[in-house]
Design an enzyme around this catalytic site. Structure first.
Site, PDB file in Angstrom:
ATOM      1  N   LYS A  34       0.847  -1.209   0.000  1.00  0.00           N
ATOM      2  CA  LYS A  34       0.000   0.000   0.000  1.00  0.00           C
ATOM      3  C   LYS A  34       0.876   1.251   0.000  1.00  0.00           C
ATOM      4  O   LYS A  34       2.075   1.177   0.281  1.00  0.00           O
ATOM      5  CB  LYS A  34      -0.900  -0.023   1.242  1.00  0.00           C
ATOM      6  CG  LYS A  34      -0.136   0.109   2.552  1.00  0.00           C
ATOM      7  CD  LYS A  34      -1.009  -0.197   3.763  1.00  0.00           C
ATOM      8  CE  LYS A  34      -0.226  -0.028   5.052  1.00  0.00           C
ATOM      9  NZ  LYS A  34      -0.910  -0.662   6.192  1.00  0.00           N
ATOM     10  N   ARG A 132     -10.545   0.025  14.181  1.00  0.00           N
ATOM     11  CA  ARG A 132     -10.353   0.659  12.888  1.00  0.00           C
ATOM     12  C   ARG A 132     -11.220  -0.102  11.886  1.00  0.00           C
ATOM     13  O   ARG A 132     -12.416  -0.206  12.083  1.00  0.00           O
ATOM     14  CB  ARG A 132      -8.856   0.620  12.540  1.00  0.00           C
ATOM     15  CG  ARG A 132      -8.339   1.835  11.844  1.00  0.00           C
ATOM     16  CD  ARG A 132      -6.837   1.760  11.598  1.00  0.00           C
ATOM     17  NE  ARG A 132      -6.466   0.669  10.710  1.00  0.00           N
ATOM     18  CZ  ARG A 132      -5.222   0.433  10.278  1.00  0.00           C
ATOM     19  NH1 ARG A 132      -4.220   1.207  10.689  1.00  0.00           N
ATOM     20  NH2 ARG A 132      -4.953  -0.569   9.476  1.00  0.00           N
ATOM     21  N   HIS A 164      -6.518  -7.251  12.312  1.00  0.00           N
ATOM     22  CA  HIS A 164      -5.251  -6.500  12.379  1.00  0.00           C
ATOM     23  C   HIS A 164      -4.999  -6.121  13.839  1.00  0.00           C
ATOM     24  O   HIS A 164      -5.940  -5.776  14.558  1.00  0.00           O
ATOM     25  CB  HIS A 164      -5.381  -5.263  11.483  1.00  0.00           C
ATOM     26  CG  HIS A 164      -4.102  -4.565  11.160  1.00  0.00           C
ATOM     27  ND1 HIS A 164      -2.916  -5.220  10.875  1.00  0.00           N
ATOM     28  CD2 HIS A 164      -3.815  -3.235  11.034  1.00  0.00           C
ATOM     29  CE1 HIS A 164      -1.972  -4.325  10.595  1.00  0.00           C
ATOM     30  NE2 HIS A 164      -2.486  -3.120  10.701  1.00  0.00           N
ATOM     31  N   ARG A 220       0.954 -10.943   6.734  1.00  0.00           N
ATOM     32  CA  ARG A 220       0.859  -9.719   5.917  1.00  0.00           C
ATOM     33  C   ARG A 220       1.942  -8.717   6.309  1.00  0.00           C
ATOM     34  O   ARG A 220       1.644  -7.635   6.815  1.00  0.00           O
ATOM     35  CB  ARG A 220      -0.511  -9.047   6.112  1.00  0.00           C
ATOM     36  CG  ARG A 220      -1.735  -9.871   5.789  1.00  0.00           C
ATOM     37  CD  ARG A 220      -2.996  -8.978   5.820  1.00  0.00           C
ATOM     38  NE  ARG A 220      -3.080  -8.178   7.033  1.00  0.00           N
ATOM     39  CZ  ARG A 220      -3.736  -8.530   8.139  1.00  0.00           C
ATOM     40  NH1 ARG A 220      -4.405  -9.665   8.173  1.00  0.00           N
ATOM     41  NH2 ARG A 220      -3.736  -7.745   9.188  1.00  0.00           N
ATOM     42  N   TYR A 265      19.405  29.793  10.852  1.00  0.00           N
ATOM     43  CA  TYR A 265      18.440  30.727  11.448  1.00  0.00           C
ATOM     44  C   TYR A 265      18.303  30.517  12.959  1.00  0.00           C
ATOM     45  O   TYR A 265      18.177  29.386  13.421  1.00  0.00           O
ATOM     46  CB  TYR A 265      17.062  30.528  10.822  1.00  0.00           C
ATOM     47  CG  TYR A 265      16.982  30.922   9.369  1.00  0.00           C
ATOM     48  CD1 TYR A 265      17.394  32.175   8.928  1.00  0.00           C
ATOM     49  CD2 TYR A 265      16.490  30.027   8.439  1.00  0.00           C
ATOM     50  CE1 TYR A 265      17.299  32.527   7.590  1.00  0.00           C
ATOM     51  CE2 TYR A 265      16.386  30.369   7.096  1.00  0.00           C
ATOM     52  CZ  TYR A 265      16.796  31.614   6.679  1.00  0.00           C
ATOM     53  OH  TYR A 265      16.705  31.955   5.352  1.00  0.00           O
ATOM     54  N   CYS A 312      16.830  24.414   6.858  1.00  0.00           N
ATOM     55  CA  CYS A 312      16.215  25.508   6.100  1.00  0.00           C
ATOM     56  C   CYS A 312      15.414  24.945   4.930  1.00  0.00           C
ATOM     57  O   CYS A 312      15.291  23.736   4.774  1.00  0.00           O
ATOM     58  CB  CYS A 312      17.286  26.468   5.596  1.00  0.00           C
ATOM     59  SG  CYS A 312      18.331  27.093   6.924  1.00  0.00           S
ATOM     60  N   MET A 313      14.918  25.837   4.096  1.00  0.00           N
ATOM     61  CA  MET A 313      14.023  25.398   3.025  1.00  0.00           C
ATOM     62  C   MET A 313      14.716  24.463   2.035  1.00  0.00           C
ATOM     63  O   MET A 313      14.163  23.442   1.640  1.00  0.00           O
ATOM     64  CB  MET A 313      13.462  26.601   2.268  1.00  0.00           C
ATOM     65  CG  MET A 313      12.332  26.257   1.330  1.00  0.00           C
ATOM     66  SD  MET A 313      11.663  27.697   0.496  1.00  0.00           S
ATOM     67  CE  MET A 313      10.869  28.567   1.828  1.00  0.00           C
ATOM     68  N   ASP A 314      15.970  24.802   1.678  1.00  0.00           N
ATOM     69  CA  ASP A 314      16.648  23.922   0.720  1.00  0.00           C
ATOM     70  C   ASP A 314      18.103  23.642   1.090  1.00  0.00           C
ATOM     71  O   ASP A 314      18.908  23.275   0.234  1.00  0.00           O
ATOM     72  CB  ASP A 314      16.523  24.449  -0.719  1.00  0.00           C
ATOM     73  CG  ASP A 314      16.540  25.943  -0.784  1.00  0.00           C
ATOM     74  OD1 ASP A 314      15.900  26.503  -1.677  1.00  0.00           O
ATOM     75  OD2 ASP A 314      17.190  26.553   0.070  1.00  0.00           O
TER      76      ASP A 314
HETATM   77  C1  LIG Z   1      -0.230  -1.756   6.776  1.00  0.00           C
HETATM   78  C2  LIG Z   1      -0.874  -3.035   7.108  1.00  0.00           C
HETATM   79  C3  LIG Z   1      -0.126  -4.213   7.264  1.00  0.00           C
HETATM   80  C4  LIG Z   1       1.382  -4.232   7.297  1.00  0.00           C
HETATM   81  O1  LIG Z   1       1.809  -3.695   8.531  1.00  0.00           O
HETATM   82  P1  LIG Z   1       3.390  -3.616   8.878  1.00  0.00           P
HETATM   83  O2  LIG Z   1       3.397  -3.127  10.286  1.00  0.00           O
HETATM   84  O3  LIG Z   1       3.956  -2.617   7.938  1.00  0.00           O
HETATM   85  O4  LIG Z   1       3.935  -4.960   8.701  1.00  0.00           O
HETATM   86  C5  LIG Z   1      -0.810  -5.405   7.424  1.00  0.00           C
HETATM   87  N1  LIG Z   1      -2.150  -5.426   7.454  1.00  0.00           N
HETATM   88  C6  LIG Z   1      -2.905  -4.302   7.343  1.00  0.00           C
HETATM   89  C7  LIG Z   1      -4.367  -4.382   7.402  1.00  0.00           C
HETATM   90  C8  LIG Z   1      -2.296  -3.077   7.176  1.00  0.00           C
HETATM   91  O5  LIG Z   1      -3.049  -1.970   7.073  1.00  0.00           O
END
Ligand SMILES: *Cc1c(COP(=O)(O)O)cnc(C)c1O
Length: 369
Positions: A34, A132, A164, A220, A265, A312-314
């Site tokens: 993602k 979530r 998750h 994942r 600065y 700074c900016m750049d």
């Molecule tokens: C981003 C995400 C992951 C991966 O998480 P990491 O901490 O980067 O391994 C797995 N499952 C879901 C639903 C996520 O949003």
């Protein structure tokens, strides 16, 4: 060279996926790509992950899944972040697996499936405690029964159930086991209804590396495939992972100054002795976090130097010390293989390395490299 050069070692991503496969021997690996693969470039990172043996790719946004298909990826892909305006028709036509968190989204997918010869493949997402995405355990039976009814009509196939974790990066945190218990209850609810799940999945990178008992059928990992360990390796070996992203700039001016010279600065840095300053041609307009002033380090000729005074900016300045061999034209590694890590930057400015790589990834897309 432009102010900043962002490079990605895609072979490192492939190797990191292989290493994660080793950690999750009984499970398949879904490489999470993602957010433009955490800034590493969606398509090339995905190709590298496939080379490393990822049988699945995971993305939040539907358009990312479609972009992977357009680039020729033909393996399993899961997308999970959308509301009832999910582009179900395009996703089903592209053979993408779909997460479902609510009856509204399920209804949309089912409506599209009625005009489609191919049943959509669904993964029921359960909120086991993250607060979530996902259906709450209280609402799960209703959602599951709706999905089963659609499956019996031949409109969808329920292939997965997933969740998750909130605290996977704090091994031993009591919410991990608590969430796992809620997840198992959700799985048994599906089992009671004779839903034959192909994949049950819960583990992000941290869970993949620290909780083999929670790998289920599929893990994942995201951050770890980019070489950034989400938890400390007890052996101090970064679990064998290699950071994939390197961000460099350049010293454009080197000059001697006396003791007591204010730098940048607000003079938040004052030279403690007669010394040599190096001016680096990258600043917050290029993505260098302004909060890194007097805190974050960069690497030049294999040594670490803290940023002296404000970014700074750049441009920003480093104090090279009184007897330096650094010259104008020398490369400066903000983070990467031959300098500090993205994790060092995150610690210095009180964020997480995920944000560091995403920030510079956005730059890479602007054509920096
Ligand atoms: C981003 C995400 C992951 C991966 O998480 P990491 O901490 O980067 O391994 C797995 N499952 C879901 C639903 C996520 O949003």
């Amino acid at each position: 060279m432009s102010a900043l050069e962002v490079t990605v070692d895609y072979d490192a991503i492939a190797r990191n996926v292989e290493i994660l496969r080793g950690h999750a021997a009984g499970a398949d690996v879904m490489a999470v790509v993602k957010a433009d693969a955490y800034g590493h470039g969606l398509v090339r990172a995905a190709q590298a992950a496939r080379r490393g043996g990822a049988t699945w790719l995971g993305v939040a946004q539907p358009h990312e899944a479609l972009a992977l298909r357009a680039a020729g990826d033909s393996g399993r892909i899961l997308t999970w972040l959308y509301g009832p305006d999910v582009p179900a028709r395009a996703l089903i036509a592209a053979d993408v697996d779909l997460s479902v968190s609510s009856p509204e989204v399920l209804g949309e997918i089912v409506a599209v499936s009625r005009e489609n010869p191919r049943p959509a493949r669904l993964h029921i997402c359960v909120d086991t405690g993250l607060g979530r995405e996902g259906v709450t355990p209280a609402e799960l039976p209703v959602l599951l029964d709706l999905a089963i009814a659609a499956q019996e009509e031949g409109l969808v196939r329920i292939v997965g159930m997933w969740s998750h974790l909130a605290w996977a990066d704090a091994p031993g945190h009591p919410t991990i086991d608590a969430q796992a218990d809620v997840f198992r209850e959700a799985l048994s609810l599906a089992q009671d209804r004779r839903v034959g799940l192909e994949v049950r999945h819960l583990a992000n990178s941290a869970c993949t590396l620290t909780r083999p008992d929670l790998h289920f059928d599929l893990v994942r990992p995201g951050i770890a495939i980019y070489g950034l360990p989400p938890v400390a390796d007890p052996y101090g070996e970064r679990f064998g992972l290699t950071p994939a992203m390197t961000v460099r700039s350049e010293v454009i001016l080197v000059k001697d100054v006396p003791q007591g010279h204010g730098v940048s600065y607000g003079h938040e840095y004052v030279t403690p002795y007669p010394t040599t300053l190096g001016l680096v041609s990258a600043g917050y307009a290029d993505g260098v976090f302004r909060s890194g002033g007097n805190r974050a380090e960069v690497g030049i000729r294999g040594r670490r130097y803290q940023i002296a005074g404000r970014v700074c900016m750049d441009q920003f300045v480093v104090d090279l010390g009184p007897a330096t061999s650094v010259c104008a034209g020398d490369p400066v590694t903000l983070f990467g293989v031959d300098g500090p890590s993205a994790t060092d930057w995150a610690r210095a400015i009180d964020t997480i390395d995920y944000e560091i790589v995403c920030r510079f990834g956005a730059l890479r897309d602007k054509g920096a490299a």
